[in-house]
Scaffold this motif. Structure first.
Motif, PDB file in Angstrom:
ATOM      1  N   GLN A   1       0.743  -1.240   0.033  1.00  0.00           N
ATOM      2  CA  GLN A   1       0.005   0.015  -0.002  1.00  0.00           C
ATOM      3  C   GLN A   1       0.929   1.160  -0.041  1.00  0.00           C
ATOM      4  O   GLN A   1       0.702   2.084  -0.725  1.00  0.00           O
ATOM      5  N   LYS A   2       1.905   1.429   0.876  1.00  0.00           N
ATOM      6  CA  LYS A   2       2.647   2.537   0.917  1.00  0.00           C
ATOM      7  C   LYS A   2       3.922   2.665  -0.011  1.00  0.00           C
ATOM      8  O   LYS A   2       4.415   3.736  -0.120  1.00  0.00           O
ATOM      9  N   VAL A   3       4.174   1.665  -0.875  1.00  0.00           N
ATOM     10  CA  VAL A   3       5.230   1.892  -1.861  1.00  0.00           C
ATOM     11  C   VAL A   3       4.556   1.217  -3.127  1.00  0.00           C
ATOM     12  O   VAL A   3       3.982   0.240  -3.028  1.00  0.00           O
ATOM     13  N   PRO A   4       5.191   1.809  -4.171  1.00  0.00           N
ATOM     14  CA  PRO A   4       4.715   1.190  -5.590  1.00  0.00           C
ATOM     15  C   PRO A   4       5.271  -0.164  -5.780  1.00  0.00           C
ATOM     16  O   PRO A   4       6.077  -0.283  -6.870  1.00  0.00           O
ATOM     17  N   LEU A   5       4.977  -1.022  -5.013  1.00  0.00           N
ATOM     18  CA  LEU A   5       5.658  -2.461  -4.846  1.00  0.00           C
ATOM     19  C   LEU A   5       4.817  -3.516  -4.905  1.00  0.00           C
ATOM     20  O   LEU A   5       3.792  -3.248  -4.328  1.00  0.00           O
ATOM     21  N   ASP A   6       5.003  -4.628  -5.679  1.00  0.00           N
ATOM     22  CA  ASP A   6       4.202  -6.052  -5.548  1.00  0.00           C
ATOM     23  C   ASP A   6       5.113  -6.897  -4.708  1.00  0.00           C
ATOM     24  O   ASP A   6       6.170  -7.059  -5.162  1.00  0.00           O
ATOM     25  N   LEU A   7       4.711  -7.753  -3.818  1.00  0.00           N
ATOM     26  CA  LEU A   7       5.137  -8.659  -3.359  1.00  0.00           C
ATOM     27  C   LEU A   7       4.441 -10.111  -3.791  1.00  0.00           C
ATOM     28  O   LEU A   7       3.517 -10.451  -3.630  1.00  0.00           O
ATOM     29  N   THR A   8       5.384 -10.976  -4.424  1.00  0.00           N
ATOM     30  CA  THR A   8       4.998 -12.059  -5.034  1.00  0.00           C
ATOM     31  C   THR A   8       5.527 -13.286  -4.276  1.00  0.00           C
ATOM     32  O   THR A   8       6.749 -13.376  -4.256  1.00  0.00           O
TER      33      THR A   8
END
Length: 747
Positions: A648-655
């Protein structure tokens, strides 16, 4: 056009039909609900949806391979339960096994049972197949005999590796990987336009691996690797109806690899002596280290050029693929697998195999019309193989034996396949290939001590053979979501010579097969589940294998291996593959393969060194009828899942990803020696990746074999003359828990 700089073809991105994550797309009729993307294959020389093709084919995309950290073609079997790797004591003789069928002998006069192709070009030798998987578009694995559309006939199946083509816009990738035990990899690609009609793609990869085991004899690391690969492509489209693709590649590999450790030494008169020789090592099923006075070395160089042309003539497509490839392999192992040299052998020059080949394929593809479509083509393949070795002994009578063999193989064929629409729901597919094979060889050897070495001499011979391989398929599209098919295919593997002097060039007849299959391909739950099922049965006649003697033992030295037509084998089973997309962020995929491979008739089968040492084969051979086919676990299962979490707070996805694979016990020797059996095992790999939502960077941490499950990729008995009752194994790197990280940037 099939390929274009201006209108790229939709290919399967991040998709696998067997055991790998896929991506989702939005259904315009259902709003935001995720559905499965189309899976595109060229199994019938046309780009088709996998679900519309009446062929057993598994698909792995390049994205899947990258995310699973698969670096070499030998690792493909870890994602596909329908594919097995036949590891070997030498890099030149490793091969693939599909549905229980794989190459059982690697004489230079024998064709591979499972054909490997790269961008439509057949690779003439099994060892050429194990290239680095850098910049791959997809891998298609066709199961069962393939005799109609794929290059040379293949009795077991085809593994087709397809690399990426130039792109209409500037793009590329750079990636670096670090793995435990000082293994480092880097690969990169740049692609883009030179002009409106000309595009390029250039790929390079480098591997530097210090090795994961040790030779206690001298303290050196073993199973290391230093290799690099370069590949380039130029795509020229002078107009919208014509294109040319020029591709070239070069690979070089140096390694002290495939060092084979001692697994166990059974009770017997020599047990204590052999165990003492191995100290400080203690044989065990997880032993990776060795105690060898002879270095294990392998040096391979390979490369090739190909020119593909596609020309649209009205609604017809004319395709031509012209190719040249060569392969040079020098390798040696410690034959006695110990710190002594009981036969006083030395090797003035390392055994070498040199191969070069040319091939030409041309075909015409009709447009798809109301009545159906067809493909007609012609194929030519020519290869020359030279092997050489020099062996010396100082035992009793000093002698040096120098041997060389030259094999020339030619294959010409015409082929075709027609698809007839009987009705809106029923299709009839008829195909066939007429083949002509020509084979020549000459071999010679000088030097003999009269004890270890066979007598010197020379031998030569030639033969030719013809074959027609038909194919009949009935396909029923019973609704828009599912289809079923029934097929009959005739398989063919060309004739061979036993090029050893002791066999004096004995002729081995072609291996032929009849294969039947029932299949179902379906989509369920509003396109959120793909499920494919195939049931098969195949019979193989004049199966090509090795034995310890032929029908004229007076012509041979006792125990000499001989290439023969073993008799009959059969294989039957069921294969299930699925992909599910429960949610836009969650994918599950996997497969199950049940394969029952049986030796129906092989009365003069080979014996292992252990069976000979235990006097279980007093005649030097045994009746193997009713035995199991080697390299074929009855059950093999794979399950893969990936779950993506948007931070939510950073433009990242965790897979978060996991791959679970399980298999039944597997026999590694045709001789049915129970000590060459590997028990069933389960392996779990996990990964976690952070990727940019708007930018193309991705950081991945992964662990292979989380539970540290030990297994051997190969087990065999050493010679009864060298280490009686000793069993040797190949324990791969990932048979131990191994961690690594990768940083990748796509632009």
């Amino acid at each position: 056009m099939e390929k274009s700089l201006l209108v790229p073809v939709l290919l399967a991105s991040g998709l696998s039909a067997a055991a790998a994550p896929i991506s989702a797309q939005q259904d315009p009729h259902t709003g935001d609900r995720a559905i499965l993307e189309e899976l595109v294959v060229t199994a019938r020389k046309r780009e088709q949806n996998l679900q519309d093709v009446a062929v057993s084919v598994s698909l792995l995309s390049g994205k899947t391979l990258a995310e699973a950290q698969l670096k070499n073609a030998a690792e493909l079997a870890t994602l596909l339960p329908t594919l097995n790797l036949q590891a070997s004591s030498g890099p030149s003789t490793a091969s693939f096994n599909i549905r229980g069928i794989g190459t059982q002998t690697f004489s230079p006069g024998v064709d591979p049972s499972v054909s490997t192709m790269v961008d439509g070009v057949v690779l003439g030798r099994s060892g050429m197949a194990f290239l680095d998987l850098a910049d791959i578009e997809r891998v298609e694995v066709l199961r069962g005999p393939q005799g109609t559309l794929y290059g040379k006939n293949a009795s077991g199946g085809v593994v087709h590796i397809i690399t990426r083509d130039p792109t209409p816009e500037f793009s590329g990738t750079i990636a670096g990987t670090a793995i435990e035990d000082n293994e480092y990899r880097i690969d990169g690609t740049v692609s883009g336009p030179v002009s409106d009609t000309l595009g390029y793609r250039l790929t390079g990869s480098k591997v530097d691996d210090d090795g994961w085991a040790k030779n206690v004899y001298n303290g050196n690391k073993i199973n290391d690797q230093d290799s690099y690969t370069i590949r380039g492509k130029l795509l020229w489209q002078p107009d919208e109806d014509l294109e040319f693709l020029l591709a070239g590649d070069y690979h070089e590999n140096d390694c002290n690899c495939l060092a084979l450790s001692v697994r166990e030494i059974l009770a017997g008169p020599s047990q204590n002596r052999l165990l003492q020789e191995q100290l400080p090592l203690v044989p065990s099923d997880d032993q990776q280290d060795v105690n060898n006075d002879e270095s294990t070395k392998n040096h391979t160089k390979s490369g090739g050029l190909s020119l593909s042309a596609n020309w649209n003539i009205e609604d017809y497509l004319l395709t031509s693929i012209s190719a040249y490839r060569d392969w040079d392999n020098k390798s040696i192992v410690d034959f006695d697998r110990g710190p002594t040299n009981p036969l006083a052998l030395s090797f003035p020059s390392i055994p070498r195999t040199e191969q070069d080949q040319v091939s030409q394929e041309i075909r015409v593809q009709s447009p798809v019309s109301d009545w159906g479509s067809y493909i007609l083509g012609a194929y030519y393949f020519e290869q020359d193989i030279d092997t050489s070795s020099s062996t010396a002994t100082s035992l009793i009578i000093p002698a040096t034996r120098i041997a060389s063999t030259h094999v020339e193989a030619r294959n010409a064929s015409i082929f075709g396949e027609v698809n007839v629409n009987i009705s809106q729901q029923w299709q009839l597919i008829l195909g066939g290939r007429y083949s002509y094979d020509e084979l020549k060889y000459r071999t010679q050897a000088v030097g003999s001590d009269g004890i270890l070495f066979p007598p010197p001499g020379r031998s030569r011979n030639s033969l030719d053979e013809t074959d027609f391989s038909p194919k009949v398929v009935v396909q029923w599209d019973f609704n828009e979501q599912a289809m079923a098919y029934a097929s009959y295919v005739s398989g063919y593997k060309g004739p061979a010579f036993d090029t050893s002097l002791v066999a004096d060039g004995s002729v081995v007849k072609p291996e032929t097969s009849d294969a039947w299959e029932l299949g179902l391909k379906s989509r369920w739950l509003d396109d959120r589940l793909l499920l494919n099922i195939a049931a098969f049965y195949a019979e193989y006649d004049d199966f090509q294998a090795e034995t310890s003697l032929d029908n004229n033992p007076d012509d041979l030295l006792p125990g000499s291996p001989v290439l023969v037509n073993a008799g009959e084998v059969s294989t039957k089973g069921v294969e299930i593959e699925f992909i599910a997309q429960p949610a836009d962020s969650w994918t599950i995929s996997g497969g199950l393969a049940y394969t029952d491979g049986t030796i129906e008739d092989y009365e003069e089968g080979n014996c292992s060194g252990g069976q000979i040492a235990r006097n279980e084969c007093p005649d030097g051979y045994q009746d193997l009828s009713g035995g199991r086919l080697p390299q074929t676990p009855k059950w093999k299962f794979n399950l893969n899942t990936n779950y993506r979490i948007g931070l939510q707070k950073v433009p990242l996805d965790l897979t978060l990803g996991a791959n679970l694979r399980m298999q039944d016990d597997v026999l590694y020797g045709l001789s049915q020696d129970p000590y060459t059996e590997q028990d069933g095992y389960t392996i779990l790999d996990i990964s976690a990746a952070l990727s940019g939502r708007d930018k193309g960077y991705r950081f991945t941490a992964f662990v292979k074999n989380v539970f540290d499950t030990h297994y051997a990729a190969l087990i065999f008995a050493n010679s009864a003359d060298l280490q009686p009752n000793a069993y040797i194994q190949l324990v791969p790197k990932y048979a131990s828990r191994t961690a690594g990280v990768e940083l990748r940037y796509d632009f």
